[in-house]
Design an enzyme around this catalytic site. Structure first.
Site, mmCIF file in Angstrom:
data_model
loop_
_atom_site.group_PDB
_atom_site.id
_atom_site.type_symbol
_atom_site.label_atom_id
_atom_site.label_comp_id
_atom_site.label_asym_id
_atom_site.label_seq_id
_atom_site.Cartn_x
_atom_site.Cartn_y
_atom_site.Cartn_z
ATOM 1 N N CYS A 51 -21.044 24.626 9.474
ATOM 2 C CA CYS A 51 -20.015 24.531 8.446
ATOM 3 C C CYS A 51 -19.773 25.944 7.936
ATOM 4 C CB CYS A 51 -20.455 23.633 7.296
ATOM 5 S SG CYS A 51 -19.089 23.229 6.173
ATOM 6 N N CYS A 110 -18.782 26.592 4.481
ATOM 7 C CA CYS A 110 -18.704 26.706 3.015
ATOM 8 C C CYS A 110 -19.637 27.781 2.447
ATOM 9 C CB CYS A 110 -18.935 25.358 2.345
ATOM 10 S SG CYS A 110 -20.482 24.560 2.789
ATOM 11 N N LYS A 145 -19.301 11.550 6.049
ATOM 12 C CA LYS A 145 -19.788 12.401 4.964
ATOM 13 C C LYS A 145 -18.836 12.229 3.787
ATOM 14 C CE LYS A 145 -20.713 17.166 3.694
ATOM 15 N NZ LYS A 145 -20.851 18.538 4.167
ATOM 16 N N ARG A 160 -25.684 22.874 -3.402
ATOM 17 C CA ARG A 160 -24.670 23.923 -3.618
ATOM 18 C C ARG A 160 -25.232 25.056 -4.463
ATOM 19 N NH1 ARG A 160 -19.282 20.095 -4.406
ATOM 20 N NH2 ARG A 160 -19.458 19.112 -2.355
ATOM 21 N N ARG A 212 -13.507 19.032 -2.572
ATOM 22 C CA ARG A 212 -13.559 18.739 -1.135
ATOM 23 C C ARG A 212 -12.901 17.412 -0.753
ATOM 24 N NH1 ARG A 212 -16.713 22.981 -0.208
ATOM 25 N NH2 ARG A 212 -18.927 23.089 -0.722
ATOM 26 N N GLU A 235 -14.270 6.847 11.521
ATOM 27 C CA GLU A 235 -14.771 8.220 11.732
ATOM 28 C C GLU A 235 -15.845 8.239 12.829
ATOM 29 O OE1 GLU A 235 -14.122 11.202 10.504
ATOM 30 O OE2 GLU A 235 -13.012 10.927 8.655
ATOM 31 N N LYS A 268 -23.907 10.298 5.058
ATOM 32 C CA LYS A 268 -24.386 11.215 4.029
ATOM 33 C C LYS A 268 -23.521 11.090 2.784
ATOM 34 C CE LYS A 268 -24.396 16.055 3.062
ATOM 35 N NZ LYS A 268 -24.005 17.341 3.501
ATOM 36 N N SER A 294 -29.705 16.321 -1.563
ATOM 37 C CA SER A 294 -30.384 17.095 -2.613
ATOM 38 C C SER A 294 -30.403 16.404 -3.974
ATOM 39 C CB SER A 294 -29.731 18.472 -2.736
ATOM 40 O OG SER A 294 -28.347 18.356 -3.036
ATOM 41 N N TYR A 313 -35.691 15.988 2.005
ATOM 42 C CA TYR A 313 -36.501 17.074 1.454
ATOM 43 C C TYR A 313 -37.936 16.611 1.194
ATOM 44 C CZ TYR A 313 -31.839 18.910 1.176
ATOM 45 O OH TYR A 313 -30.589 19.314 1.537
HETATM 46 C C1 PBG Z 1 -22.152 21.734 4.011
HETATM 47 C C2 PBG Z 1 -23.178 20.790 3.561
HETATM 48 C C3 PBG Z 1 -23.417 20.251 2.269
HETATM 49 C C4 PBG Z 1 -24.592 19.502 2.382
HETATM 50 C C5 PBG Z 1 -25.017 19.578 3.706
HETATM 51 N N1 PBG Z 1 -24.115 20.368 4.422
HETATM 52 C C6 PBG Z 1 -22.754 20.450 0.975
HETATM 53 C C7 PBG Z 1 -21.364 20.066 0.732
HETATM 54 O O1 PBG Z 1 -20.703 19.403 1.541
HETATM 55 O O2 PBG Z 1 -20.879 20.480 -0.330
HETATM 56 C C8 PBG Z 1 -25.283 18.775 1.263
HETATM 57 C C9 PBG Z 1 -26.710 18.435 1.499
HETATM 58 C C10 PBG Z 1 -27.471 18.047 0.290
HETATM 59 O O3 PBG Z 1 -26.927 17.886 -0.814
HETATM 60 O O4 PBG Z 1 -28.690 17.903 0.436
HETATM 61 N N2 PBG Z 1 -20.873 21.302 4.104
#
Ligand code: PBG
Length: 318
Positions: free
Chosen positions: A116, A118, A191, A201, A213, A229, A244, A270, A309
């Site tokens: 990705c 970002c 996602k 983040r 997003r 998807e 996710k 997270s 985690y």
């Molecule tokens: C990147 C990405 C994100 C996460 C995994 N890959 C963040 C987002 O989409 O803003 C989040 C993972 C997590 O919160 O543990 N695009």
């Protein structure tokens, strides 16, 4: 009397419908430039930013405990970010260096790289910003370069998480044309645009600087769209798919498991982790007990793979 089945622990174990195995788990790891760095942040307790040298030590610990799969995220300082995320396809970027160091030492560790942009764009969006939104096709070119870059460094699996249409197809093509037919794709197919990504983040420094997003990540009111998807990603060549976050989306995991036959991952993100961690530190409940309940529920819903985690703690808890 159905309670006879709960009479004692051995009988409960005998009739238990799902089991967790260490083989199911993937540990996400954050890698930052520099040396001898192990850094914690307040919103994400006991999760760290590691420099490559310290990351290698952590991977050794995980492997010795029986956790053999890791998911890598790179972190860079703002000065290395630009509008086209060029750091993501820089040959010796921190993810590539970490991969090489790990692969040199432990050939049985499965290295998955998140694909990705970002974390590498100045604006923090998961793609190329153009004419007031993230441009799909311009982003595909960057994601392909980035996936190929990680494949060359030796990752086993690339995991595109940008939620661009046709990202799996573009990446599969780039890999195949360059001799990486054996690199797998784990697609973050379903996602969602979620509020549970906060600590992530913070640790990566990847919050969008403007807008949000919602024009690319899924709307959490939808489940049929998740099936669509996944269907498209499998047609485009995804070897594994993902839902996710996991916890608020167990119904999505279940429905995908019922409808498709590829390996399915649930990402226990997270925010799901930190809210339990922080509440436990305040004495609200026992972290292990709540974490296990959550992890079992993800498995019970139908996930084959759990990205969490807590992966590092599971060997001590099972
Ligand atoms: C990147 C990405 C994100 C996460 C995994 N890959 C963040 C987002 O989409 O803003 C989040 C993972 C997590 O919160 O543990 N695009």
């Amino acid at each position: 009397m159905i309670r006879r089945l709960r009479k004692n622990k051995s009988i409960r174990d005998l009739v238990a419908e799902v089991e967790l195995s260490l083989d199911d788990f993937v540990m996400p790891l954050f890698v930052i430039e520099g040396e001898n760095i192990v850094q914690e942040i307040e919103t994400f307790p006991e999760v760290y930013r590691y420099s490559v040298d310290r990351l290698v030590e952590e991977v050794r610990v995980l492997r010795d405990k029986g956790i053999k799969s890791i998911l890598l995220f790179g972190i860079v300082e703002d000065s290395k970010k630009d509008d086209i995320a060029s750091y993501s396809y820089k040959e010796d970027n921190v993810v590539c260096r970490a991969t090489k160091e790990i692969k040199d030492r432990f050939d049985d560790v499965v290295v998955i790289a998140d694909v990705c942009v970002c974390g590498y764009t100045t604006h923090g969006h998961c793609g190329i910003w153009s004419e007031d939104w993230v441009d799909n096709n311009k982003t595909l070119d960057i994601l392909s370069l980035s996936a190929l870059n990680y494949a060359k460094a030796g990752v086993d699996v690339v995991a595109p998480s940008a939620m661009m249409d046709h990202q799996v197809k573009a990446i599969r093509k780039a890999l195949d044309e360059n001799g990486f037919e054996r690199t797998l794709i784990m697609s973050y197919s379903a996602k969602y645009s979620s509020n549970f990504y906060g600590p992530f983040r913070d640790i990566v420094g990847s919050s969008p600087k403007f807008s949000d997003r919602r024009t690319y990540q899924m709307d959490y009111r939808n489940i049929r769209q998740a099936l669509e998807e996944v269907k498209r990603d499998i047609e485009e060549g995804a070897d594994m798919v993902m839902v996710k976050p996991a916890l608020s989306y167990l119904d999505v995991i279940r429905e995908i498991r019922r409808n498709f036959n590829v390996p399915l991952a649930g990402y226990n993100v997270s925010g799901e982790y930190s809210m339990v961690k922080i509440a436990s530190k305040k004495g609200m409940f026992n972290e292990k007990d709540v974490a296990m309940e959550i992890l079992y529920s993800i498995k019970r819903a139908g996930a084959d793979i759990i990205i969490s985690y807590w992966a590092k703690d599971v060997p001590d808890w099972l």
